[in-house]
Structures are given as structure tokens and as C-alpha cells.
Write an enzyme that holds these catalytic residues in place. Structure first.
Site, PDB file in Angstrom:
ATOM      1  N   THR A 120      -8.801   6.410  -2.829  1.00 47.71           N
ATOM      2  CA  THR A 120     -10.139   5.910  -3.130  1.00 47.71           C
ATOM      3  C   THR A 120     -11.156   7.028  -2.940  1.00 47.71           C
ATOM      4  OG1 THR A 120     -10.250   5.051  -0.876  1.00 47.71           O
ATOM      5  CG2 THR A 120      -9.750   3.471  -2.630  1.00 47.71           C
ATOM      6  N   HIS A 155       0.791  -1.241   0.000  1.00 43.22           N
ATOM      7  CA  HIS A 155       0.000   0.000   0.000  1.00 43.22           C
ATOM      8  C   HIS A 155       0.813   1.276   0.000  1.00 43.22           C
ATOM      9  CE1 HIS A 155      -4.231  -1.278   0.538  1.00 43.22           C
ATOM     10  NE2 HIS A 155      -3.677  -2.374   1.004  1.00 43.22           N
ATOM     11  N   LYS A 157      -0.329  14.509   1.422  1.00 45.69           N
ATOM     12  CA  LYS A 157      -1.643  14.786   0.842  1.00 45.69           C
ATOM     13  C   LYS A 157      -1.860  16.283   0.610  1.00 45.69           C
ATOM     14  CE  LYS A 157      -3.857  10.604   2.781  1.00 45.69           C
ATOM     15  NZ  LYS A 157      -4.560   9.946   1.662  1.00 45.69           N
ATOM     16  N   LYS A 184      -9.673  13.675   3.785  1.00 45.83           N
ATOM     17  CA  LYS A 184      -8.785  12.515   3.871  1.00 45.83           C
ATOM     18  C   LYS A 184      -7.941  12.679   5.124  1.00 45.83           C
ATOM     19  CE  LYS A 184      -7.308  13.644  -0.306  1.00 45.83           C
ATOM     20  NZ  LYS A 184      -7.320  12.400  -1.067  1.00 45.83           N
ATOM     21  N   ARG A 185      -7.175  11.649   5.511  1.00 44.01           N
ATOM     22  CA  ARG A 185      -6.283  11.806   6.652  1.00 44.01           C
ATOM     23  C   ARG A 185      -5.353  12.992   6.414  1.00 44.01           C
ATOM     24  NH1 ARG A 185      -5.695   7.849  10.608  1.00 44.01           N
ATOM     25  NH2 ARG A 185      -4.276   9.392  11.462  1.00 44.01           N
ATOM     26  N   LYS A 242     -14.687   7.930  -5.078  1.00 43.79           N
ATOM     27  CA  LYS A 242     -16.018   8.184  -4.504  1.00 43.79           C
ATOM     28  C   LYS A 242     -16.582   9.495  -5.022  1.00 43.79           C
ATOM     29  CE  LYS A 242     -14.380   6.122  -0.198  1.00 43.79           C
ATOM     30  NZ  LYS A 242     -13.724   6.515   1.068  1.00 43.79           N
TER      31      LYS A 242
END
Ligand SMILES: *Cc1c(COP(=O)(O)O)cnc(C)c1O
Length: 811
Positions: free
Chosen positions: A655, A359, A553, A547-548, A659
Site C-alpha cells: 500500500t 495477506h 522487500k 516499509k518494514r 500512497k
């Protein structure tokens, strides 16, 4: 097949009235939403139980090969709506509750989120279980029943405050405790070696600490197909003396000891690089894998009556990241020490059973364990890992002379550490990445040495999401519109969403899509008002970053753009911009200082901007606390822009991007993870792509050539934003965000926030312009929805089945 019992609203009303009276001694009209929730969950559970038993019976009769998905995380969220829908009960229940004077949506809000995961990895496991059951595949999850899931986040004075996620204060209606299936897991102790008469070796364990693993089974209900699979979650408990055979074990009744045992399934670790070397985490990993493998072997023996040499014909085990890798030496242990196989035979069996999913390529996230800690906690497992390593290194030395100098960087045990990813690769028959780009980086860079010797093991399986939860359940208005246009076949075969393309230029139809989005935005605006007291304009662009919280990110890049826009508006209050609502949701790992500073920065900027009368309603910034599955479900149907702006090469797949695409948001993103594949499908003109490519980023890492100070010194816009952090215009105190400022400049901006700033601004400029034409925008939105069927986890699961698992559908 969609054969299912038909229920009526009348039936639900009767059952509810009866259940509420029996359980709470009340007439239904006096019941609280909480009581209605428990009554309804109980009724649905009962309906499921029947199908569950039948599914298990049929697996046994048909002697099917079973897939077991091992994961330290299952982020399943709420189940009642899901189970109502999948049992074909949703509509009648809605009617029944309305006739009784209640609102089903409010009742569903009473359910606690099962937050047994951090983020994408755990949610992926949950989506996979949903697809397996819905496609009639015999696939089950094994995980841990954490007493406390991921912490509950509150924002107080702009700061993240962590509260325990006490999700089990009330009974969890979906689980069944299976004491009869409990398993003993052993830690510590010493290993004695004896020679048997036949010359083989026998290993005996002495003075081990024994822990009881008690399974709690949760049914995973397929979509209107009568298939119910199992998610088995293990809970750690002390062994009471009447269940063990020696008096030595009596000391387990000691209270302190009891506490330390229950700790094993006590709480979920937040994903955090400071995890390294945490003994309790290693204990959790072995607890999960030992209980699971023992349980799988037990079921195999009971159901198939075949020799264990044929295990791989009936069992395949997918390990979700390296966390459950100890399953590999654990199976070796059982085969050799309990089933008396020799090494070669045991290894032959083992390596036909396991497949590993990687991952992340991020160095700090690749798991290692210090030898001393490992050896002390798991002495027998250590011996086995040691032997695996010896044999692997010998194989490298003799069979691949060209790889000899690579041995130190390939060995499972090297420099006093055990490398879990290496163990996983060596012990598995399949290694997969989670998006094309990510798999290519694994093959060509991170795992290139392993790829060279065993290329056949490596394959890609791009992640997916279940369209049943992430479209059908959370966005009924859009789902109805889609079915109106192309029929409801897409629910069974999500790729049929592609038929929407033929409507993507029809203005009357685009108007309908636009209206659905507006209604969803209005609903979110109401929720935001309830939660925060802030009014947002549903006509503004809803720009969503959920998101986290992690530096890669790049929530920071987003905030920098907001600060920049704020400056622009202050300089020129008449500036003609399309109004924006920036929506954030993100938890930071409790020990991740910079991530928490970024949360504080977002909230500080929000307070300043939202309360500045000069800005009027052109900018609003909303940080919704406690991002989890249920919050995601509320936000996603209302998103116009999906921020997927990770530093290229860092986001293995993502992901959240899928969505939001499925719900008609346009992606603002880098060419990273699955964004690349979204782009291949919809074309660059139907999303907003910007910034460095993965190749460019990796080249900078390897060869240098980037200087963040250059950009700081030459770009006035960036310097202005950065200097605000340093001089404190946003904070009460002057030093408030100095940490972020210095972090970027003194570490040479490792995530390329400054480097990508300008192209990011330009992409936002284009968004601003594009949104002004409703038809053009909605056309792009429909193209995204039309292509999103590719990212249904049904598709992903089918690829796992074809290439790795080779399991067969029931029937
Ligand atoms: C989908 C999801 C994630 C993963 O989001 P990414 O944007 O891919 O990181 C994380 N948390 C929750 C609650 C989710 O539903």
C-alpha cells in the site's frame, strides 16, 4: 451529503481560551503546545460525541446490517488533524491558532502515534475504517488496546535499538472506557459433558481462569458527513470479587495474577516468524475474538430482537488475516453451549457470517498452533475445532473422492498442528486475496486444493488507501493545485483525479506540479536537517524506500546499488550522474538478525558516503529512525522515486506503493502485488519496471535452475559489492557484514538479489536520464496522480460491500 455545523475562528478561540483556563489554570498565551493539544482534542472530542450518539441511534432505528472488521492491528496514527478536517474544523482552527499566536502544525506534533500495528496490514484496517465512515457505511473495528504498541526505534552507532512504545503515559483523548460493556473471557479449566433430558448435550466449564475484557471505544469520524463509527479496543483486567459470583474467583486479586492478566493486552507482537507457539499470542487472539463475538451477539439481541438463525441478515464479520480466526469456533461455542443450537444449525449460521482476507503466501507466515498448547489453553474451543476438522475431512472423503490423497494437506488439524488458514477457509463464505496477482497465486497454487472444491468462495479485493489522509491531509499544496485544476469533486469521488490527464501536457501547469514537489522536498530537507544534521539538496532525486525491513522487500538490493554507485564515483569522480538522496525508513523485528544487519549496513554505508568529500553532494543516504504513520506522512509528499522492489510473488499487495503514486512519485518496482495493477493503469512507460516476474520466481522455486554463485563469479560489479561485505571496507572490524555475505551465498540467494541486480541498475540508469528533463518527468508524475483514484480505499470498500458484505449506506 455534506451537512455540517459551521464553526468560526472566533468560536474556536473562545472555546480554547475557556478550556485552557479550566484545565490548566492558565491564560492561553502562556499555554504550552502540549496543553493546547489536549485542550483542542477535548473540544473536538465533544463535538464528535454528539454525532457519535446520533449515528448509533440511527443504526438502531434503521435496523441496518452491520459490518465488523476484526483485526489484531489498527495502525491509526494521529487523529487530531484527521478529526479536525472531517468535522469541518481544520481551516478555522488554523486561523484561530494563528490569531492567538500559535502554529497549528506544531500543536498537532504533540499527539502520540497510536502505533497499534506493525505495518501494511494494520494500516489497511485503519484506512478501511476511514472509508466506511466517510461513505456512511455501518462498519466498525474490533481490536486490542495494547498498553505498548510496536517498539520505538532508535539508531545508535548504526544499530537498531528497541525502546518500549509507552504511548499511554498521558491520557489518550480519543478513547472512552465503557465498563458497562465489559465481557468475561475464560481460559483453561476443564469441560464437563452432560446429557440433557431432551437428549442434547450440555457442556459445562469448570475451574476456568476468567479475565475481564473492558472496551475502550474510539470514534471513527466520517469526512464531513456526521457519521461516526466505532473502533472498539479491548483491555484485559482482573475481575474483582464483588463482580463475580464465587469465592474461588477472589484469588484474582493476587498481584502476580493481576500482572499476568494485564499482560494479555500488554504489548503488540512484532511480526516475526519466531512467533510460532507463543502462548501469550494465542491468548491475545482468543481474548480479542471471544470478547468481540460475545459483544456482537449482545448487541444483536438488544438491537434487533430477531432469532439468532437470522444473524447473517444483520451481521457480517471480516477477519483480517488468520489472527482472529478463533472467532469462528467461538461463535459455534456460544451458539451451541449458550444458545442451545445443535451442531448443524450452529454451523449453518456461522458459515454465513464470516469472511476471511488472506495477506500472505509465505510459508513461514502461515499460522499454526501446537495441539497441546491449544488444548490446554482453550479446551472447549479445541473440541469444536476438532469436530470441524472431523466433519470437513469426512466431507472430503465422501464428496470429493479425487481429493482423498490431499486430505493431510487440507485438514485443519494435521501432524499435531492446528492450521489457522485452513480453519478460516472452511468456516467462511468468502476468501479474498489483496491484489489480482496475489489472488491468482492463492487460487492456482497456495490454496488450489480448496479452490477446486469451493471456487465460489474465492475472490479478489485489491487493497486501497484513504486519499483523505494520504493526499488531502498530508499534501495540502498538491491538493490545492488539483482542486484549482479540476475542482474539488475528487475529494468525494477520487476517480475524478483522472481529469488531470487533460492537463498533463500543459507546460505551465506541469511547472506548477514541479514547484509543489520542490516545496515539499524542501520541507522534508529541513526536517532531515533537524533530525540528523545532514544537509540534502532538494534538487537531487529523492529516492524513497520506506516499509518494514524484510529480506523479501529487498532493502539489500537498494544498498547494493548504492555501494555500486559509490564505487563508480570513486573510480571516476567526474562521472556525470544526477544527484541522489536515498531515504530509508524501516523497523526490523527485534529477533530478525539479518534484517538488523541490513539496517546496520545501510547506516554504515551512509556514514561512509555522506562524509566522503570526493563524493561531494552527488550521493546522500538518510536513514530516518522510527518509521511510523507520522513519519510516512512527512516523507511521502516529497518522494520522486517509490522503491517497490520486492521479490516478485512475495508482496501480496503493498500500500506504500499506492500512497507514493498518489503523491506523484514514480514507481521503481518489480511486477509484484499491486505494482502490476499500477502498471496496467499508467503503462510501463510511466514507471520503472525491472526484474524477474512472479511466474519466473515460482518456477525457480519449484524446478531449481538458479545458482547465485554463477552470478557472483561472472559479474564483476556484484563480486566487488559482495566482497566489500566480506573484507570489511565498510566496517571498523573486518567481519562486520560477513553474515549477510554468507547468508546470500550459502542459501543460494533465496530472494534473488543477485539475479535482479543488473536489471535494477539499468532501471536506475533510466531514472537518472529521465529526471534530467523536468517536463518529461513531471508529465509522468501527473499521469500517476491522475490514475491513483483507483487505489482509494473507498473503491476497495465499495467492492467488499457489493461482493461480500451487502451492507447499506445510512440514509
Ligand atoms: C503504508 C504503511 C506501511 C505499508 O507499506 P508497504 O510499503 O506496503 O509495506 C507500513 N507502515 C506504515 C507506517 C505505513 O504507513
Amino acid at each position: 451529503m455534506t451537512t455540517h455545523t459551521s464553526y468560526s475562528a472566533e468560536w474556536i478561540k473562545n472555546r480554547m481560551t475557556e478550556t485552557v483556563f479550566k484545565q490548566f489554570g492558565k491564560t492561553i498565551k502562556h499555554a504550552t503546545n502540549k496543553e493546547l493539544y489536549f485542550a483542542l482534542a477535548g473540544i473536538v472530542s465533544n463535538e464528535i460525541r454528539q454525532k457519535w450518539q446520533e449515528t448509533n441511534k440511527r443504526y438502531k432505528e434503521e435496523s441496518n446490517k452491520q459490518l465488523y472488521y476484526l483485526s489484531m492491528e489498527f495502525l491509526i496514527g494521529r487523529l487530531l488533524r484527521n478529526n479536525l478536517l472531517n468535522c469541518g474544523l481544520l481551516q478555522v482552527t488554523e486561523e484561530a491558532m494563528e490569531e492567538l499566536g500559535f502554529i497549528l502544525d506544531e500543536i498537532l506534533e504533540e499527539e502520540e502515534d497510536a502505533g497499534l500495528g506493525n505495518g501494511g496490514l494494520g494500516r489497511l484496517a485503519a484506512c478501511f475504517l476511514d472509508s466506511l465512515a466517510s461513505l456512511n457505511y455501518p462498519g466498525h473495528g474490533f481490536g486490542i488496546r495494547y498498553r505498548y504498541g510496536l517498539f520505538e526505534q532508535r539508531i545508535i552507532h548504526g544499530n537498531q535499538v528497541e525502546l518500549p512504545d509507552n504511548w499511554l503515559t498521558e491520557p489518550y483523548p480519543w478513547e472512552t472506557r465503557r465498563e458497562d460493556e465489559a465481557i468475561i473471557v475464560q481460559f483453561h479449566g476443564n469441560v464437563q459433558m452432560f446429557k440433557r433430558n431432551d437428549g442434547t448435550l450440555e457442556f459445562k466449564y469448570e475451574n476456568t481462569d476468567k479475565v475481564l475484557a473492558v472496551p475502550y471505544d474510539v470514534p471513527i469520524v466520517g469526512y464531513q458527513n456526521n457519521t461516526v463509527n466505532t473502533l472498539r479496543l479491548w483491555s484485559a483486567e482482573p475481575i474483582y470479587y464483588d463482580q463475580v459470583d464465587s469465592l474461588d474467583d477472589m484469588f484474582f486479586r493476587d498481584l502476580n495474577h493481576q500482572h499476568s492478566i494485564e499482560q494479555i493486552s500488554g504489548f503488540l507482537y512484532p511480526d516475526d516468524s519466531s512467533l510460532e507457539g507463543k502462548e501469550l499470542r494465542l491468548k491475545q487472539q482468543y481474548f480479542l475474538t471471544s470478547a468481540t463475538i460475545q459483544s456482537i451477539i449482545k448487541q444483536f439481541k438488544k438491537n434487533y430482537r430477531l432469532p439468532l438463525t437470522r444473524l447473517h441478515e444483520k451481521v457480517v464479520i471480516q477477519i483480517n488475516d488468520t489472527h482472529p480466526t478463533l472467532a469462528i469456533p467461538e461463535l459455534m461455542r456460544i451458539l451451541m453451549d449458550e444458545e442451545r443450537f445443535g451442531w448443524e444449525e450452529a454451523w449453518e449460521i456461522t458459515t454465513k457470517v464470516f469472511a476471511y482476507t488472506n495477506h500472505t503466501i509465505m510459508e513461514e507466515a502461515l499460522e499454526t498452533w501446537p495441539i497441546d498448547l491449544f488444548k490446554n489453553l482453550l479446551p472447549r474451543i479445541y473440541m469444536i475445532v476438532h469436530e470441524i476438522n472431523e466433519r470437513f475431512c469426512k466431507r472430503l472423503w465422501f464428496d470429493y473422492p479425487e481429493m482423498r490423497e490431499k486430505i493431510p494437506s487440507m485438514a485443519v488439524i494435521a501432524y499435531d498442528k492446528i492450521h489457522m488458514a485452513r480453519l478460516a477457509i472452511v468456516g467462511s463464505f468468502s476468501v479474498n486475496g489483496v491484489a489480482k496477482l496475489h489472488t491468482n497465486i492463492l487460487k492456482n497454487k497456495v490454496m488450489n486444493d480448496f479452490y477446486k472444491i469451493e471456487p465460489h468462495k474465492f475472490n479478489n479485493k485489491t487493497n486501497g488507501i484513504t486519499h483523505r489522509r494520504w493526499l488531502l491531509q498530508i499534501n495540502p499544496k498538491l491538493s490545492n493545485l488539483i482542486s484549482e485544476l479540476i475542482g474539488n469533486q475528487w475529494i468525494q469521488r477520487p476517480k475524478q483525479l483522472i481529469h488531470l490527464l487533460k492537463h498533463s501536457k500543459d507546460e505551465a501547469i506541469l511547472e506548477k506540479f514541479h514547484l509543489v514537489k520542490q516545496e515539499n522536498k524542501l520541507a522534508l530537507a529541513r526536517y532531515i536537517y533537524d533530525q540528523t544534521g545532514i544537509k540534502v539538496d532538494e534538487k537531487s532525486i529523492f529516492d524513497v524506500h520506506i516499509k518494514r525491513l524484510h529480506e523479501y522487500k529487498r532493502q539489500l538490493l537498494n544498498v547494493f546499488h548504492i555501494i555500486y554507485l559509490y564505487h563508480e564515483l570513486k573510480d571516476n569522480p567526474n562521472l556525470n550522474i544526477t544527484p541522489r538522496t536515498f531515504i530509508f525508513g524501516a523497523k526490523a523485528a527485534p529477533g530478525y538478525h539479518i534484517a538488523k544487519e541490513i539496517i546496520k549496513l545501510i547506516n554504515t554505508v551512509a556514514t561512509k558516503v555522506n562524509n566522503d568529500p570526493e563524493i561531494k553532494d552527488k550521493l546522500k543516504i538518510i536513514f530516518l529512525e522510527n518509521y511510523n504513520v507520522s513519519l510516512a506522512e512527512k516523507i511521502i509528499p516529497a518522494a520522486d522515486i517509490s522503491e517497490q522492489i520486492s521479490t516478485a510473488s512475495k508482496e501480496a499487495s503493498g500500500t506504500g506503493n499506492m500512497k507514493m503514486m498518489m503523491n506523484g512519485a514514480l514507481t521503481l518496482g518489480t511486477l509484484d502485488g499491486a505494482n502490476v495493477e499500477i502498471c496496467e493503469l499508467v503503462g510501463k512507460e510511466n514507471m520503472f519496471i525491472f526484474g524477474l516476474t512472479a511466474e519466473e520466481v515460482l518456477r525457480y522455486y519449484e524446478h531449481g535452475g538458479y545458482d547465485a554463485r554463477d552470478i557472483y563469479n561472472t559479474d564483476d560489479r556484484i563480486r566487488r559489492v559482495m566482497d566489500m561485505l566480506n573484507y570489511g571496507e565498510f566496517g571498523k572490524q573486518v567481519i562486520e557484514f560477513k553474515d549477510i555475505y554468507y547468508h546470500i551465498l550459502f542459501h543460494n540467494d533465496p530472494y534473488f538479489v543477485l539475479k535482479d541486480f543488473e536489471p535494477y541498475l539499468e532501471a536506475h540508469e533510466l531514472i537518472d536520464q529521465t529526471y534530467r528533463d523536468k517536463m518529461v518527468w513531471t508529465h509522468k508524475s501527473v499521469i500517476n496522480i491522475a490514475h491513483s483514484g483507483k487505489f482509494s480505499s473507498d473503491q476497495t470498500i465499495q467492492e467488499y460491500v457489493n461482493d461480500i458484505w451487502k451492507i447499506k449506506r445510512l440514509q
